[in-house]
Design an enzyme around this catalytic site. Structure first.
Site, short mmCIF file in Angstrom:
data_model
loop_
_atom_site.label_atom_id
_atom_site.label_comp_id
_atom_site.label_asym_id
_atom_site.label_seq_id
_atom_site.Cartn_x
_atom_site.Cartn_y
_atom_site.Cartn_z
N ARG A 56 0.83 -1.21 0.00
CA ARG A 56 0.00 0.00 0.00
C ARG A 56 0.86 1.25 0.00
NH1 ARG A 56 -2.05 2.23 4.49
NH2 ARG A 56 -2.21 0.26 5.61
N TYR A 109 -15.11 15.42 -15.76
CA TYR A 109 -15.56 14.04 -15.61
C TYR A 109 -16.53 13.98 -14.39
CZ TYR A 109 -15.71 9.23 -14.24
OH TYR A 109 -16.17 7.99 -13.87
N ASP A 183 -6.25 16.91 -15.52
CA ASP A 183 -6.58 15.53 -15.90
C ASP A 183 -6.25 15.39 -17.39
OD1 ASP A 183 -7.85 13.18 -16.77
OD2 ASP A 183 -9.43 13.35 -15.27
N LYS A 208 -7.98 3.92 -19.14
CA LYS A 208 -8.29 4.33 -20.51
C LYS A 208 -7.09 4.07 -21.44
CE LYS A 208 -12.19 5.56 -18.71
NZ LYS A 208 -12.02 6.16 -17.43
C1 LIG Z 1 -11.36 12.16 -17.80
C2 LIG Z 1 -11.56 11.10 -16.77
N1 LIG Z 1 -10.91 11.21 -15.59
C3 LIG Z 1 -11.06 10.29 -14.62
C4 LIG Z 1 -11.88 9.21 -14.79
C5 LIG Z 1 -12.03 8.22 -13.66
O1 LIG Z 1 -11.26 7.10 -13.94
P1 LIG Z 1 -11.55 5.65 -13.28
O2 LIG Z 1 -12.83 5.18 -13.88
O3 LIG Z 1 -10.35 4.87 -13.69
O4 LIG Z 1 -11.65 5.86 -11.82
C6 LIG Z 1 -12.55 9.03 -15.98
C7 LIG Z 1 -13.43 7.86 -16.18
O5 LIG Z 1 -14.15 7.76 -17.16
C8 LIG Z 1 -12.39 10.01 -17.01
O6 LIG Z 1 -13.04 9.91 -18.18
#
Ligand SMILES: Cc1ncc(COP(=O)(O)O)c(C=O)c1O
Length: 394
Positions: A56, A109, A183, A208
């Site tokens: 962890r 998101y 992000d 992704k």
């Molecule tokens: C731009 C973006 N950031 C963060 C996330 C969150 O990622 P996770 O589903 O791996 O927690 C997503 C999920 O679709 C996303 O599209």
């Protein structure tokens, strides 16, 4: 030898336990590491760069993944997580406290948006949402207690591309107390590296593009400074959203083909965007690589490859949207993006269904908007599938 990012995805830094170098990173699946002496073990609690002790807190395979993404993003250090939301939660929560103020883009998101809303409602953190269309919005929103500026390189599903350098620069008066988190999930470090524009932290859902095969959950944060990483690590180890070594290994494996995948995905997305724009059933196409996109000029400067996600509006509204996604055969009806598989989504009835018509319109999402996250299939097979589905809505 100085290598280009496309080459570095195939040759990440690999731990070298003996004189020879494995080409693939080994999986250290064990969660605990033993020591010879008590002092040595005590030192393992010193921080993220101390000896591995308990997974962890750190793990060699996870570290290799962190270093690979850090190298591509041009940061100083990284931290990997169980999911993108794990990375975002650890970095946001590790850097704000009650009484602080956050500035964030509206079109975020959904999970990030609800994290920030929760901070505002339950944790006494003020949040100002801005459209991101103008750097003056950041300047106007700054307060003495502003601690975070939170942005996305390409927003979902509108494909808005904010002027990162201008927005980050506008926050300069609040530095160094303020940190900027970007992000970069939709862009990948191959299309855009926000740290080069002055961001302090870059976060990714590795679920992704980095993983790339619809088979892992993962997240990663890359920091401009070791101090910021340390602060986020202190919180991350309590939060417990640590990356699993096997998921980190799969992400590393996926990253070896990142450049090939992204190049093809972007080329196909551009091709499909152009064809969609000519189709009579489609009223609007949102793709940053199309000259008609509102952020086309910014996208040319920041991510000329355009990205692999596009959105388009069907004239027939909600019913047409639902009919279209049910009619596709090759494009899979689901959320997520960045996979080898092409994925199609009707945001108004799924990911954004909690929004009423006015909020949908404010987020530039129509009742008939479709999001297409382009994979690596042959572009003409994708077009054939889209065309036959469009025929069902006209
Ligand atoms: C731009 C973006 N950031 C963060 C996330 C969150 O990622 P996770 O589903 O791996 O927690 C997503 C999920 O679709 C996303 O599209």
């Amino acid at each position: 030898m100085s290598l280009r990012p496309e080459t570095r995805t195939v040759h990440p830094p690999v731990p070298q336990p003996s004189g020879s170098k494995p080409l693939g990173v080994p999986i250290y699946q064990g969660h605990v590491f033993a020591f010879e002496g008590a002092d040595q073990m005590a030192a393992a609690f010193d921080g993220p760069d101390a000896a591995f002790f308990y997974s962890r807190l750190g793990n060699p395979t996870v570290r290799a993944f962190e270093e690979a993404v850090t190298d591509l993003e041009g940061g100083t250090a990284g931290l990997a997580f169980a999911s993108g939301m794990g990375a975002i939660s650890a970095v946001v929560l590790g850097n704000v406290r009650a009484g602080d103020h956050v500035i964030a883009q509206t079109c975020l998101y959904g999970g990030t948006y609800s994290l920030l809303r929760d901070l505002a409602e339950r944790w006494n953190v003020e949040v100002t949402f801005i459209s991101g269309a103008d750097a003056a919005e950041v300047r106007d929103a700054l307060r003495p207690n502003t601690k975070l500026l939170y942005l996305e390189t390409i927003a979902n599903p509108t494909t808005q591309v904010v002027d990162l350098p201008a927005l980050i620069e506008a926050a300069a008066p609040a530095r160094p107390g303020l940190i900027c988190i970007v992000d970069n999930t939709f862009a990948t470090p191959l299309l855009c590296r926000p740290l080069e524009y002055g961001a302090d932290v870059v976060v990714h859902s590795a679920t992704k593009f980095l993983g790339g095969h619809s088979d892992i959950m993962g997240g990663v944060a890359v920091f401009a400074s070791p101090e910021l990483r340390r602060r986020s690590w202190d919180h991350a180890i309590d939060l417990g959203a640590s990356a699993d070594p096997f998921a980190a290994w799969l992400a590393l494996r996926g990253m070896q083909t990142l450049a090939l995948r992204v190049e093809r995905q972007c080329a196909s997305a551009g091709y499909l965007a152009e064809r969609l724009a000519e189709h009579p059933a489609v009223s609007r196409v949102a793709y940053p690589g199309l000259p008609g996109h509102p952020d086309y000029a910014v996208a040319r400067r920041l991510l000329p490859a355009g990205g692999a996600v596009l959105a388009f509006d069907l004239d027939g509204g909600r019913e047409a949207g639902r009919t279209f996604v049910e009619a596709t055969q090759l494009c899979a009806l689901t959320g997520s993006l960045g996979s080898v598989h092409t994925l199609v989504l009707h945001p108004a009835s799924t990911s954004h269904r909690q929004l009423d018509a006015a909020s949908l319109a404010a987020a530039s999402i129509g009742e008939g908007t479709i999001r297409l996250a382009v994979g690596i299939e042959h572009r003409d097979d994708l077009w054939d599938d889209i065309e036959q589905a469009l025929a069902k809505v006209t």
